[in-house]
Design a protein around this motif. Structure first.
Motif, mmCIF file in Angstrom:
data_model
loop_
_atom_site.group_PDB
_atom_site.id
_atom_site.type_symbol
_atom_site.label_atom_id
_atom_site.label_comp_id
_atom_site.label_asym_id
_atom_site.label_seq_id
_atom_site.Cartn_x
_atom_site.Cartn_y
_atom_site.Cartn_z
ATOM 1 N N ILE A 1 34.563 43.885 43.031
ATOM 2 C CA ILE A 1 34.782 43.811 41.583
ATOM 3 C C ILE A 1 36.273 43.742 41.279
ATOM 4 C CG2 ILE A 1 34.555 45.065 39.403
ATOM 5 C CD1 ILE A 1 31.912 46.197 40.469
ATOM 6 N N LEU A 2 37.066 44.600 41.927
ATOM 7 C CA LEU A 2 38.509 44.596 41.683
ATOM 8 C C LEU A 2 39.168 43.317 42.184
ATOM 9 C CD1 LEU A 2 37.975 47.562 40.923
ATOM 10 C CD2 LEU A 2 40.187 48.110 41.916
ATOM 11 N N LEU A 3 38.652 42.763 43.286
ATOM 12 C CA LEU A 3 39.176 41.471 43.749
ATOM 13 C C LEU A 3 38.919 40.388 42.709
ATOM 14 C CD1 LEU A 3 38.108 41.427 47.519
ATOM 15 C CD2 LEU A 3 40.455 41.336 46.645
ATOM 16 N N GLN A 4 37.717 40.403 42.106
ATOM 17 C CA GLN A 4 37.380 39.427 41.086
ATOM 18 C C GLN A 4 38.325 39.526 39.893
ATOM 19 O OE1 GLN A 4 35.063 37.056 40.947
ATOM 20 N NE2 GLN A 4 33.812 37.449 42.744
ATOM 21 N N TYR A 5 38.806 40.734 39.620
ATOM 22 C CA TYR A 5 39.689 40.935 38.483
ATOM 23 C C TYR A 5 41.168 40.880 38.866
ATOM 24 C CZ TYR A 5 36.229 41.643 34.917
ATOM 25 O OH TYR A 5 35.231 41.421 34.005
ATOM 26 N N GLY A 6 41.443 40.359 40.062
ATOM 27 C CA GLY A 6 42.822 40.066 40.410
ATOM 28 C C GLY A 6 43.623 41.199 40.987
ATOM 29 N N ALA A 7 42.989 42.269 41.435
ATOM 30 C CA ALA A 7 43.737 43.383 42.015
ATOM 31 C C ALA A 7 44.370 42.962 43.329
ATOM 32 C CB ALA A 7 42.823 44.579 42.239
ATOM 33 N N VAL A 8 45.640 43.333 43.521
ATOM 34 C CA VAL A 8 46.316 43.082 44.793
ATOM 35 C C VAL A 8 46.448 44.356 45.609
ATOM 36 C CG1 VAL A 8 47.543 41.027 44.037
ATOM 37 C CG2 VAL A 8 48.554 43.285 43.621
ATOM 38 N N TYR A 9 46.325 45.492 44.930
ATOM 39 C CA TYR A 9 46.272 46.788 45.599
ATOM 40 C C TYR A 9 45.189 47.613 44.917
ATOM 41 C CZ TYR A 9 50.652 45.709 47.955
ATOM 42 O OH TYR A 9 51.600 45.120 48.731
#
Length: 602
Positions: A555-563
């Protein structure tokens, strides 16, 4: 609230099992005698396993990819999730009517406690528990009474009977000691107990049947011991009590019991000469002629349970072939495929808001450019079997660690710590020690606030541990760090927890689900533009089971999280926003006391 949570869990598991029961009944109707009797019995074990463990592994093959449980409805859904932007609030103008009216959206209060549970749900859960207690107590009392009566029975000393028992045990390769008890408390032979099984025979029964007939009867009863049927019967009995309100479950176990007798007949016949198959069937009919209803309790299995299934048993006996009891490749493959489809849960595949399969309510057009940059955005996350809440915090907002004023005492919840600091947003953060009851006792690891070490139980400042921290420039640090390394990086806020989920844009979990199972989750991440993502996933309820670490990572990858990093989850998972808790904490008290939080200050 604990009772309601348990009741919801029962409702969820009974719904899953009911669907599977209907599918299994359809399969059995279509296949009929094309697969062996062992298959017809073994397929019911899928229902037993599903009721015991409704939280199966996730699989793209799962039947439940086509089904979504949402409240009281079961509907077909696509293979992706819906993510909705529910509202955007300008937090630069807090406590003003202008701010409150920037965007109006209707969001139900999600604060979860027993008082807010619907009255009908409290009533239904209480009735359910009351009936479970009544049936359970009645079953235990009847079992104890019957067991006491059996103790008055006489241990059989008939040498012919004991010799037949030894011969039958040898044929079935049974090593356990089995006593033969003669008693007037039963009217037909049965096996009783699974720890120390006893073969119960009516007094004088050996005078009613001949030696060959008695051998058939003993073989059948010992087949139950060989197949561990008594243990399974006790488990299904407990499940029937728990799911007393579900006629589909009761009917399924009734059919399972009938199939169990067929499987035992088949096992017994596999150790009988072919020319004696007809005599085996005649023995069943002979017992039926003098059949009388006898007391039945869990842990007991009679050679004749009811008259209605005798015709089916005799038909099976007449069609029995010597090798038909053995497993073949077709039933094994069929059971394996059905198990993979029915014992796994749907695979969660989160998508970005704005995807063709998602619904987005975006009201940015009503905001000025400055408002857009400083507003906090809220998302509702909806997975196959979990619901969650996400907040995107702009990079200009100050994020600090919140904690109890007396760090040695754990006395405040996430929302209480937030209110004391006038925080706009807060989530639970670091870990803690617990007593045997699960009560929060004291902090664990490292806690830093405004550049100062508030708590540290790590003796060596060079020892690395899982850390979630912010530097003085607002950069999120996740992964293994020592206190000395944190100081060199000008860290101002930090707690001990992990594991790290995303590092430099790359996921750390690439295989499996992260090995932490399905549970409520709290996660923090940061995007390339410096904005911070806060995510909580509800769990341990019928509406939301929980998520794996890989679920929240994706989910966080989908929302552009890098860390990104995992924070303390389970009963601690809490998200506070604009004066209220906006997720559904699963703790018994409604919101658990914690040692630390991450807070967004005005």
């Amino acid at each position: 609230m604990l009772l309601i949570s348990i009741f919801k869990w029962v409702l969820y598991s009974t719904a899953l099992a009911s669907i599977l029961s209907l599918i299994i009944l359809l399969f059995k109707l279509l296949l009929k005698n094309k697969l062996g009797v062992r298959w017809h019995y073994a397929i019911w074990l899928i229902i037993v396993i599903r009721l015991l463990i409704p939280y199966g592994l996730q699989s793209s093959l799962s039947l439940f990819n086509l089904i979504e449980f949402n409240g009281k409805q079961v509907t077909k859904v696509t293979y992706t999730q819906n993510l909705e932007v529910n509202k955007i609030v300008n937090t630069n103008k807090t406590n003003t009517d202008a701010t409150k009216g920037v965007i109006k959206s209707i969001l139900p209060s999600n604060t979860y406690n027993a008082d807010q549970s619907p009255l009908y749900l409290q009533l239904l859960s209480s009735i359910w528990l009351l009936v479970v207690i009544i049936i359970g107590v009645y079953t235990i009392v009847m079992t104890m009474k019957l067991n006491a009566k059996f103790k008055n029975g006489h241990v059989c000393n008939n040498e012919e009977v004991m010799l037949l028992l030894l011969q039958c045990k040898d044929k079935l390769n049974i090593k356990s000691n089995i006593k033969v008890i003669n008693t007037n408390e039963i009217k037909t032979p049965c096996i009783y107990g699974f720890i120390k099984p006893k073969l119960l025979l009516p007094i004088g029964f050996e005078n009613y049947v001949d030696k060959t007939e008695l051998q058939f009867i003993i073989l059948h009863e010992l087949a139950h011991v060989k197949r561990q049927d008594i243990i399974v019967s006790c488990i299904t009995g407990v499940l029937q009590i728990i799911h007393w309100f579900n006629p589909i479950i009761w009917y399924s176990f009734y059919r399972m019991s009938n199939d169990k007798e067929l499987a035992c007949d088949a096992l017994a016949l596999s150790h009988v000469k072919c020319e004696n198959y007809i005599n085996y069937g005649k023995t069943i009919i002979k017992l039926l002629e003098n059949y009388k209803k006898t007391p039945q309790v869990y842990g007991m299995s009679y050679i004749i349970n009811n008259k209605s299934q005798i015709k089916r048993r005799i038909t099976m006996i007449s069609l029995f072939k010597k090798n038909s009891y053995k497993w073949s490749i077709i039933p094994i493959v069929t059971l394996t495929l059905l198990g993979g489809i029915m014992l796994t849960n749907a695979k969660n595949k989160p998508v970005l808001a704005g995807n063709k399969n998602s619904q987005s309510i975006n009201s940015n057009k009503t905001l000025s450019d400055q408002d857009k940059k400083s507003s906090i955005t809220q998302y509702d996350i909806k997975g196959k079997h979990f619901n969650g809440t996400m907040l995107i915090i702009p990079k200009d907002k100050k994020i600090v660690v919140g904690l109890n004023k007396d760090i040695s005492k754990v006395t405040k919840t996430t929302s209480q710590i937030a209110k004391e600091s006038n925080a706009i947003v807060a989530i639970n953060a670091g870990g803690f020690t617990q007593d045997v009851s699960g009560k929060t006792m004291s902090p664990s690891g490292l806690i830093m606030h405004d550049g100062k070490v508030i708590f540290n139980d790590i003796a060596d400042n060079n020892i690395k541990g899982d850390i979630v921290a912010f530097t003085n420039k607002g950069t999120l640090l996740v992964g293994k760090y020592s206190l000395n390394e944190l100081n060199k990086l000008n860290t101002t806020q930090a707690v001990s927890f992990g594991p790290a989920l995303i590092v430099n844009g790359n996921p750390t979990i690439t295989k499996g689900d992260g090995c932490w199972g399905i549970a409520p989750r709290t996660v923090i991440g940061q995007r390339k533009d410096g904005s911070v993502i806060l995510l909580t996933i509800d769990g341990r309820s019928v509406k939301s089971l929980g998520a794996t670490l890989r679920d929240v990572q994706n989910i966080l990858l989908q929302y552009g999280a890098v860390y990104a990093s995992n924070l303390d989850g389970g009963s601690s998972s809490t998200m506070y926003y604009n004066g209220k808790v906006i997720n559904n904490p699963c703790d018994i008290s409604g919101e658990r006391k914690v040692v630390s939080t991450f807070m967004v200050l005005p």
